[in-house]
Design a protein around this motif. Structure first.
Motif, PDB file in Angstrom:
ATOM      1  N   LEU A   1       0.722  -1.227  -0.019  1.00 58.17           N
ATOM      2  CA  LEU A   1       0.023   0.039  -0.100  1.00 58.17           C
ATOM      3  C   LEU A   1       0.968   1.307   0.054  1.00 58.17           C
ATOM      4  O   LEU A   1       0.580   2.208  -0.677  1.00 58.17           O
ATOM      5  N   SER A   2       1.973   1.314   0.664  1.00 55.05           N
ATOM      6  CA  SER A   2       2.818   2.246   0.754  1.00 55.05           C
ATOM      7  C   SER A   2       3.456   2.510  -0.799  1.00 55.05           C
ATOM      8  O   SER A   2       3.558   3.527  -1.032  1.00 55.05           O
ATOM      9  N   SER A   3       3.738   1.345  -1.465  1.00 58.70           N
ATOM     10  CA  SER A   3       4.339   1.304  -2.894  1.00 58.70           C
ATOM     11  C   SER A   3       3.384   1.983  -3.755  1.00 58.70           C
ATOM     12  O   SER A   3       3.702   2.344  -4.646  1.00 58.70           O
ATOM     13  N   LEU A   4       2.070   1.766  -3.363  1.00 54.47           N
ATOM     14  CA  LEU A   4       1.188   2.111  -4.429  1.00 54.47           C
ATOM     15  C   LEU A   4       0.991   3.909  -4.340  1.00 54.47           C
ATOM     16  O   LEU A   4       1.007   4.450  -5.302  1.00 54.47           O
ATOM     17  N   GLN A   5       1.216   4.016  -2.838  1.00 56.32           N
ATOM     18  CA  GLN A   5       1.226   5.741  -2.805  1.00 56.32           C
ATOM     19  C   GLN A   5       2.308   6.248  -3.528  1.00 56.32           C
ATOM     20  O   GLN A   5       2.154   7.316  -4.169  1.00 56.32           O
ATOM     21  N   GLN A   6       3.644   5.560  -3.296  1.00 55.88           N
ATOM     22  CA  GLN A   6       4.681   6.287  -4.069  1.00 55.88           C
ATOM     23  C   GLN A   6       4.524   6.068  -5.567  1.00 55.88           C
ATOM     24  O   GLN A   6       4.859   7.095  -6.107  1.00 55.88           O
ATOM     25  N   GLY A   7       3.882   5.255  -6.014  1.00 55.85           N
ATOM     26  CA  GLY A   7       3.991   4.920  -7.424  1.00 55.85           C
ATOM     27  C   GLY A   7       3.003   5.908  -8.060  1.00 55.85           C
ATOM     28  O   GLY A   7       3.164   6.463  -9.066  1.00 55.85           O
ATOM     29  N   VAL A   8       1.860   6.314  -7.181  1.00 52.29           N
ATOM     30  CA  VAL A   8       1.042   7.306  -7.787  1.00 52.29           C
ATOM     31  C   VAL A   8       1.549   8.744  -7.841  1.00 52.29           C
ATOM     32  O   VAL A   8       1.441   9.522  -8.792  1.00 52.29           O
ATOM     33  N   ARG A   9       2.447   9.004  -6.705  1.00 56.14           N
ATOM     34  CA  ARG A   9       3.373  10.291  -6.830  1.00 56.14           C
ATOM     35  C   ARG A   9       4.290  10.228  -7.904  1.00 56.14           C
ATOM     36  O   ARG A   9       4.483  11.387  -8.612  1.00 56.14           O
TER      37      ARG A   9
ATOM     38  N   ASN B   1       3.865  17.486 -22.135  1.00 49.51           N
ATOM     39  CA  ASN B   1       4.316  18.590 -22.615  1.00 49.51           C
ATOM     40  C   ASN B   1       5.403  18.147 -23.705  1.00 49.51           C
ATOM     41  O   ASN B   1       5.772  19.163 -24.603  1.00 49.51           O
ATOM     42  N   HIS B   2       5.931  17.040 -23.773  1.00 47.55           N
ATOM     43  CA  HIS B   2       7.507  16.893 -24.425  1.00 47.55           C
ATOM     44  C   HIS B   2       7.194  15.867 -25.684  1.00 47.55           C
ATOM     45  O   HIS B   2       8.177  15.420 -26.103  1.00 47.55           O
ATOM     46  N   ASN B   3       5.827  15.589 -25.808  1.00 45.18           N
ATOM     47  CA  ASN B   3       5.691  14.434 -26.954  1.00 45.18           C
ATOM     48  C   ASN B   3       4.801  14.725 -27.819  1.00 45.18           C
ATOM     49  O   ASN B   3       3.655  15.321 -27.285  1.00 45.18           O
ATOM     50  N   SER B   4       4.755  14.694 -29.292  1.00 43.92           N
ATOM     51  CA  SER B   4       3.772  15.088 -29.982  1.00 43.92           C
ATOM     52  C   SER B   4       2.566  14.134 -29.885  1.00 43.92           C
ATOM     53  O   SER B   4       1.489  14.575 -29.997  1.00 43.92           O
ATOM     54  N   GLN B   5       2.827  12.717 -29.603  1.00 45.12           N
ATOM     55  CA  GLN B   5       1.951  12.025 -29.350  1.00 45.12           C
ATOM     56  C   GLN B   5       2.127  11.473 -27.609  1.00 45.12           C
ATOM     57  O   GLN B   5       3.189  11.129 -27.296  1.00 45.12           O
ATOM     58  N   PRO B   6       1.221  11.720 -26.716  1.00 43.87           N
ATOM     59  CA  PRO B   6       1.553  11.593 -25.324  1.00 43.87           C
ATOM     60  C   PRO B   6       1.609  10.181 -24.979  1.00 43.87           C
ATOM     61  O   PRO B   6       0.655   9.644 -24.821  1.00 43.87           O
ATOM     62  N   LEU B   7       2.779   9.772 -24.818  1.00 46.61           N
ATOM     63  CA  LEU B   7       3.120   8.465 -24.445  1.00 46.61           C
ATOM     64  C   LEU B   7       3.822   8.514 -22.889  1.00 46.61           C
ATOM     65  O   LEU B   7       4.911   9.365 -22.876  1.00 46.61           O
ATOM     66  N   PHE B   8       3.249   7.662 -22.089  1.00 48.25           N
ATOM     67  CA  PHE B   8       4.133   7.612 -20.573  1.00 48.25           C
ATOM     68  C   PHE B   8       5.416   6.573 -20.966  1.00 48.25           C
ATOM     69  O   PHE B   8       5.090   5.502 -21.561  1.00 48.25           O
ATOM     70  N   PRO B   9       6.486   7.047 -20.531  1.00 49.21           N
ATOM     71  CA  PRO B   9       7.591   6.330 -20.816  1.00 49.21           C
ATOM     72  C   PRO B   9       7.684   4.868 -20.357  1.00 49.21           C
ATOM     73  O   PRO B   9       7.326   4.722 -19.203  1.00 49.21           O
ATOM     74  N   ALA B  10       8.083   3.884 -21.183  1.00 53.94           N
ATOM     75  CA  ALA B  10       7.902   2.584 -20.773  1.00 53.94           C
ATOM     76  C   ALA B  10       8.686   2.149 -19.563  1.00 53.94           C
ATOM     77  O   ALA B  10       8.411   1.181 -18.730  1.00 53.94           O
ATOM     78  N   PRO B  11      10.188   2.579 -19.579  1.00 55.06           N
ATOM     79  CA  PRO B  11      11.061   2.400 -18.388  1.00 55.06           C
ATOM     80  C   PRO B  11      10.548   2.766 -17.174  1.00 55.06           C
ATOM     81  O   PRO B  11      10.689   2.085 -16.393  1.00 55.06           O
ATOM     82  N   VAL B  12       9.723   3.873 -17.164  1.00 52.47           N
ATOM     83  CA  VAL B  12       9.306   4.411 -15.830  1.00 52.47           C
ATOM     84  C   VAL B  12       8.183   3.381 -15.520  1.00 52.47           C
ATOM     85  O   VAL B  12       8.017   2.954 -14.247  1.00 52.47           O
ATOM     86  N   ALA B  13       7.278   2.826 -16.440  1.00 55.36           N
ATOM     87  CA  ALA B  13       6.303   1.797 -16.210  1.00 55.36           C
ATOM     88  C   ALA B  13       6.684   0.603 -15.629  1.00 55.36           C
ATOM     89  O   ALA B  13       6.118  -0.008 -14.802  1.00 55.36           O
ATOM     90  N   TRP B  14       8.087   0.350 -16.359  1.00 57.17           N
ATOM     91  CA  TRP B  14       8.506  -0.873 -15.954  1.00 57.17           C
ATOM     92  C   TRP B  14       9.168  -0.990 -14.690  1.00 57.17           C
ATOM     93  O   TRP B  14       8.974  -2.064 -13.731  1.00 57.17           O
ATOM     94  N   SER B  15       9.823   0.152 -14.311  1.00 61.10           N
ATOM     95  CA  SER B  15      10.341   0.334 -12.891  1.00 61.10           C
ATOM     96  C   SER B  15       9.157   0.474 -11.778  1.00 61.10           C
ATOM     97  O   SER B  15       9.438  -0.352 -10.899  1.00 61.10           O
ATOM     98  N   LEU B  16       7.861   1.078 -12.154  1.00 64.84           N
ATOM     99  CA  LEU B  16       7.205   1.104 -11.245  1.00 64.84           C
ATOM    100  C   LEU B  16       6.542  -0.349 -10.863  1.00 64.84           C
ATOM    101  O   LEU B  16       6.127  -0.894  -9.718  1.00 64.84           O
TER     102      LEU B  16
ATOM    103  N   ILE C   1       3.986   8.790 -10.866  1.00 65.88           N
ATOM    104  CA  ILE C   1       3.209   9.049 -12.151  1.00 65.88           C
ATOM    105  C   ILE C   1       2.816  10.365 -12.283  1.00 65.88           C
ATOM    106  O   ILE C   1       2.723  11.117 -13.245  1.00 65.88           O
ATOM    107  N   ASN C   2       2.371  11.134 -10.860  1.00 65.72           N
ATOM    108  CA  ASN C   2       1.971  12.441 -11.178  1.00 65.72           C
ATOM    109  C   ASN C   2       2.747  13.342 -11.347  1.00 65.72           C
ATOM    110  O   ASN C   2       2.660  14.565 -12.104  1.00 65.72           O
ATOM    111  N   LYS C   3       4.396  12.924 -11.256  1.00 67.33           N
ATOM    112  CA  LYS C   3       5.462  13.668 -11.651  1.00 67.33           C
ATOM    113  C   LYS C   3       5.772  13.715 -13.178  1.00 67.33           C
ATOM    114  O   LYS C   3       6.372  14.376 -13.907  1.00 67.33           O
ATOM    115  N   THR C   4       5.483  12.226 -13.573  1.00 67.01           N
ATOM    116  CA  THR C   4       6.124  12.030 -14.916  1.00 67.01           C
ATOM    117  C   THR C   4       5.106  12.035 -15.957  1.00 67.01           C
ATOM    118  O   THR C   4       5.074  12.608 -16.966  1.00 67.01           O
ATOM    119  N   ALA C   5       3.809  12.265 -15.428  1.00 66.23           N
ATOM    120  CA  ALA C   5       2.660  12.255 -16.674  1.00 66.23           C
ATOM    121  C   ALA C   5       2.724  13.631 -17.246  1.00 66.23           C
ATOM    122  O   ALA C   5       2.450  13.909 -18.580  1.00 66.23           O
TER     123      ALA C   5
END
Length: 986
Positions: free
Chosen positions: A401-409, A420-435, A411-415
């Motif tokens: 549950l603590s990890s879920l809260q950290q993960g949401v934080r 802002n920096h992609n013509s097509q808004p894609l969430f970076p796969a390395p961040v998703a994999w690390s989460l 995501i909030n910083k990465t989203a």
């Protein structure tokens, strides 16, 4: 007496009753009693769900797993297992991960489970098809009272491509029993030919199916996946061995393996359509209702909220059973192999419990006593470990549950960056994999959160990362077939040739003479030679071969101890040597892997030469392992259990159960107890005794494995004969062990625990050295302790002194900080006593804080001086861009902070040019609430102009770049600020 069980279906609440004759406890016991009492089967308790010495499996997933050595012909001939002929048991099974993975199906239907009980009956070379079919039919129809009109049987219809005929023998057996002809159904390879794996024992099978409705011809529904007609019992007739080339060869011994799932059987006997409506689950579902904020379980499998709630009930009920059983058997949630799978199971259960059932944190652990109540009589280890199970579940739930809260934080910083920096808004796969990998953040939950923000993950790259790490993370490392492996046919052939099992007694025949260990010479005759699986009478020079001798002094790897090293020499040509690369044992035959530089033939006499230094080192560490195990139980309590060990010539490793980690005091006490036993030079006793007698020894420590009979008992300080007579005075180490040991503990010389860490929740690993390496570790610890003490003194002197200049104090602080870092690396990486390492690490952490504080203080003082001079020079400017001298971004940023605190309405950017490298440091700050230009954009523009990079926030930012002329950069930076936004209030 009847027990009422509530069942809510789609049509509302139904009340059904069933006789206590068909309670889960009675049904399980009826099965065992039927085979044990009426048909002379031996009851064998379930093995733990962690496979015994089988790296090809994550979990025990079938009843036959613990009997594989018999089927493969590799069982120790002295073990009780070697004498099994008729066996009955109820085996704990887990199917989650690996080849058999039901995890993602659990909850979606009413019959899949990750944990289930497989009741089974076995014949190893005793009876075959006729008796197996007759017993099964008798139990189901006469003892469980099933109507034959609801039963259908299947048999193997043959396969022309494989050259396999139809199993007409089994069809006729069912006809003779009285099964109607139209209820005996033929099926092909997929349904009615069972195989252990890609290779190994296999054969046709016959299944018994049950029609829940009755009163009709249900044969078209058999083997179609219909929930109305279910497979109950599978009778496997092992006749063949699947060879490596795919061909089939008749087995030297025919066996029967039957499996009857308890959960499905109960659903039939208790007149339920769902396994979850039986008394294995109903107490759990009631308990879940009590701790949740949802209505009672309704048994629905349907879309929508109500169906999802019932799915959550099933998931939580199933998963908490699996968690309890696995943790009791020593598998805790972790980061690889079965531990990683259990981590997924726990987190899936937590999500359904908290998100769907709205249960409070801790609800999952609160279900464990109910699991123990239902299953504890059959599996008493659940009672013994109940408190530990609850603790591990609670701790892991809290962490998740603590990890879920950290993960949401995260995501909030990465989203925002993705948008802002992609013509097509894609969430970076390395961040998703690390989460997912590091925090255990569920990917489906990530996708839901991203969808709400109009984003999607870079799925192509994420799939690549998942595939790359799949086998390494979630799948077991399948062991490659060793060169010392012999298949079931080869082992059977050795017996048929009358070749006796290897006499291994010489490996224990050594003694002490004048304080030195003497290993008598061993001479043996070559009884068989193998090149690959091919038995040959002679080996040509240059070939690698397996040498089977009539006797051997070499220790084959087993029981966690490495195999011996050494060489063989010819009796008639002593100068002809054959180095021994590996030694293994299978089915009582010891095999020596040898590269034959010279010819070798059956009948040759060989002299065996041990690498005595290597053997003696292993002996010392094995005896030390026993002392370490005894000391840990003395300090932590008798319930401390071994979870694995390995003894090699260089070090020993020991895994054990513990809730947390050993404290420094506990480490010191464990080491003290072992040291006392070494100094006392206690005698080490060993003796082979009947297994039944050995188990009566007070304080005996055993691990889960199959022991030979008679079994070797190793005791330190007390003769085995006295232990057998009930001697219990004093503390002593006594274990069942096939390893080689010292004759006196003094030869260990010394023992130092150099590492202790948590492998997973509830399991810790210690690594220890003995002899001269242990003494070297002590010496290294003293040297490092002196170095740390000297640094403590110098740091204290620095802290109390204030007479030196600012520049001098900064240099001194930097030098001390560097020394702290170097010493920290040395303490972390050098073999030293673990208790001492922890003390030194604590001192160094304190020193690091002191030097960092001093350095920050000096830098702040310098920054204040620079800021004051700059402000006197520049006055009241709304955009202040200037060059200052600073050797780090930290100092430069502090100077910006000082200037901004004095000029809160000004935009401030300072640059520092490092003349030697051409590097430019950049730091800036804008007034709070100022929206015209952001600090991060300003720094990004300037550092990009310099060919570098930056980072920061709306308020402050910093970065680096490169330039030969900083004057032009200063002008450009100031113009950018004026151009992007006019000065405030202009």
């Amino acid at each position: 007496m009847n027990v009422l069980v509530r069942m809510k279906g789609l049509g509302g609440h139904l009340r059904r009753s069933y006789s206590t004759k068909f309670s889960s406890k009675n049904v399980r016991q009826t099965f065992i009693d039927f085979f044990e009492q009426k048909h002379q089967h031996l009851y064998v308790p379930s093995s733990p769900v962690r496979p015994r010495g089988d790296p090809s499996l994550l979990f025990v997933n079938a009843g036959m797993n613990q009997f594989k050595p018999i089927l493969l012909g590799a069982v120790d001939p002295r073990s009780e297992m070697a004498r099994y002929r008729r066996v009955v048991n109820s085996q704990k099974c887990v199917r989650a991960g690996g080849k058999h993975n039901d995890l993602d199906d659990v909850g979606r239907d009413i019959y899949h489970h990750t944990f289930f009980e497989m009741m089974g009956s076995w014949s190893f070379g005793d009876y075959f098809k006729e008796e197996a079919c007759a017993m099964a039919w008798s139990l189901l129809t006469e003892h469980y009272g099933m109507s034959p009109d609801r039963l259908y049987v299947s048999y193997f219809s043959g396969d022309a491509a494989s050259g396999l005929p139809a199993d007409e023998e089994t069809r006729h057996i069912w006809l003779d029993i009285g099964v109607q002809k139209d209820r005996i159904l033929p099926f092909g390879l997929q349904e009615n030919f069972w195989e252990m794996g890609d290779t190994g024992p296999c054969g046709p099978c016959s299944e018994i199916h049950y029609d829940h409705l009755g009163g009709r011809d249900a044969s078209p529904l058999v083997n179609t996946g219909s929930p109305e007609v279910v497979e109950l019992w599978n009778l496997v007739f092992m006749q063949y061995n699947r060879e490596a080339d795919g061909s089939l060869r008749p087995l030297p011994q025919q066996s029967v393996d039957t499996g009857l799932g308890l959960e499905r059987l109960l659903a039939v006997l208790q007149d339920k359509r769902s396994n979850y409506d039986t008394d294995l689950f109903s107490p759990l579902l009631d308990h879940i209702h009590q701790v949740s904020r949802c209505g009672p379980y309704g048994g629905r499998v349907a879309p929508g909220l109500e169906g999802r709630v019932d799915m959550a009930y099933r998931v939580v009920a199933d998963h908490v059973r699996t968690l309890a059983v696995c943790i009791a058997d020593g598998v805790s949630p972790g980061m690889s192999g079965p531990e990683l799978v259990l981590r997924r199971i726990l987190r899936r259960a937590v999500r359904f419990s908290t998100e769907v059932l709205q249960a409070p944190q801790g609800a999952l652990g609160s279900l464990v006593p109910t699991v123990v109540q239902v299953l504890g009589d059959a599996y008493p280890e659940l009672h013994r470990h109940q408190e530990q199970i609850v603790s591990i579940i609670d701790d892991n739930e809290d962490q998740f549950l603590s990890s879920l809260q950290q993960g949401v934080r995260i995501i909030n910083k990465t989203a925002p960056l993705s948008s802002n920096h992609n013509s097509q808004p894609l969430f970076p796969a390395p961040v998703a994999w690390s989460l997912h990998r590091n925090l255990g953040f569920p990917l489906d939950l990530l996708q839901l959160i991203l969808e709400e923000r109009g984003l999607q993950v870079d799925q192509v790259l994420l799939d690549q990362l998942l595939a790359r790490n799949h086998k390494r993370g979630s799948e077991p490392a399948v062991a490659s077939e060793s060169e010392t492996h012999l298949d079931v046919h080869t082992l059977a052939s050795l017996k048929q040739q009358g070749i006796k099992h290897t006499d291994q007694s010489p490996k224990y025949q050594y003694n002490l003479h004048n304080g030195r260990y003497v290993f008598p010479e061993c001479t043996a005759a070559v009884k068989a030679l193998f090149v690959g699986q091919q038995q040959v009478s002679e080996v040509a020079p240059g070939q690698r071969c397996l040498v089977l001798l009539d006797r051997t002094s070499f220790y084959a790897e087993q029981g966690g101890q490495s195999h011996d090293q050494g060489y063989l020499s010819r009796h008639d040509s002593p100068d002809v040597l054959y180095p021994v690369e590996e030694v293994a044992v299978a089915g009582g035959y010891v095999l020596h892997l040898v590269p034959a530089a010279y010819a070798l033939k059956v009948g040759d006499l060989l002299h065996l030469h041990l690498d005595q230094a290597q053997r003696l080192s292993c002996m010392a560490k094995h005896t030390a392992t026993h002392l370490l195990s005894w000391a840990l139980r003395s300090v932590l309590g008798p319930n401390t259990q071994q979870r694995g060990s390995h003894v090699g010539p260089k070090r020993l490793r020991f895994d054990f159960s513990i809730k947390g980690s050993l404290s420094t005091t506990q480490l010191q006490e464990v080491q003290r107890l072992v040291e006392e036993a070494i100094v006392a030079d206690q005698e080490v006793y060993s003796r082979e005794v009947p297994l039944r007698n050995a188990r009566t020894i007070p304080g005996l420590r055993t691990v889960d494995e199959v022991y030979p009979d008679p079994v070797r008992v190793v005791s330190v300080g007390v003769p085995v004969a006295e232990l057998l007579d009930g001697h219990t005075e004093g503390h002593h180490s006594v274990e069942l062990c096939c390893g080689t040991h010292l004759l006196r503990t003094g030869a260990i010389e010394d023992l130092v625990v150099v590492s202790e860490r948590q492998m997973m929740k509830g399991v810790s690993r210690v690594v220890a050295l003995t002899g001269e390496p242990a003494k070297q570790a002590r010496d290294a610890g003293q040297v490092l302790a002196q170095a740390v003490a000297s640094l403590v003194t110098r740091t204290a002197s620095f802290s109390s002194s204030s007479s030196s200049s600012s520049s001098s104090r900064r240099n001194d602080a930097q030098r001390l900080a560097k020394e702290v870092g170097l010493l920290t690396d040395a303490v972390d990486s050098t073999p030293v006593p673990q208790w001492q390492r922890r003390e030194l690490q604590a001192q160094l952490r304190s020193l690091q804080r002191t030097t960092n504080t001093a350095l920050r203080k000096v830098e702040s003082q310098e920054a204040a001086v620079r800021a004051e001079g700059l402000l006197q020079q520049k006055g009241e400017q709304t955009v202040l861009v200037e060059r200052v001298e600073a050797d780090s971004l930290s100092v430069l940023m502090k100077t910006v902070n000082q200037v901004s605190s004095r000029r809160p309405d000004s935009l401030v950017m300072l640059l520092s040019h490092q003349q030697s490298s051409g590097k430019v440091l950049c730091a800036c700050q804008v007034p709070k609430g100022y929206l015209a230009v952001a600090a991060c954009d300003w720094a990004a523009a300037v550092c990009s102009h310099l060919g570098g990079s930056s980072g920061g926030s709306q308020l402050v930012a910093k970065g680096t770049g490169t330039s030969g002329d900083i004057t032009e950069v200063l002008r450009w930076a100031e113009e950018y600020a004026h151009r992007s936004a006019p000065p405030k209030d202009s």
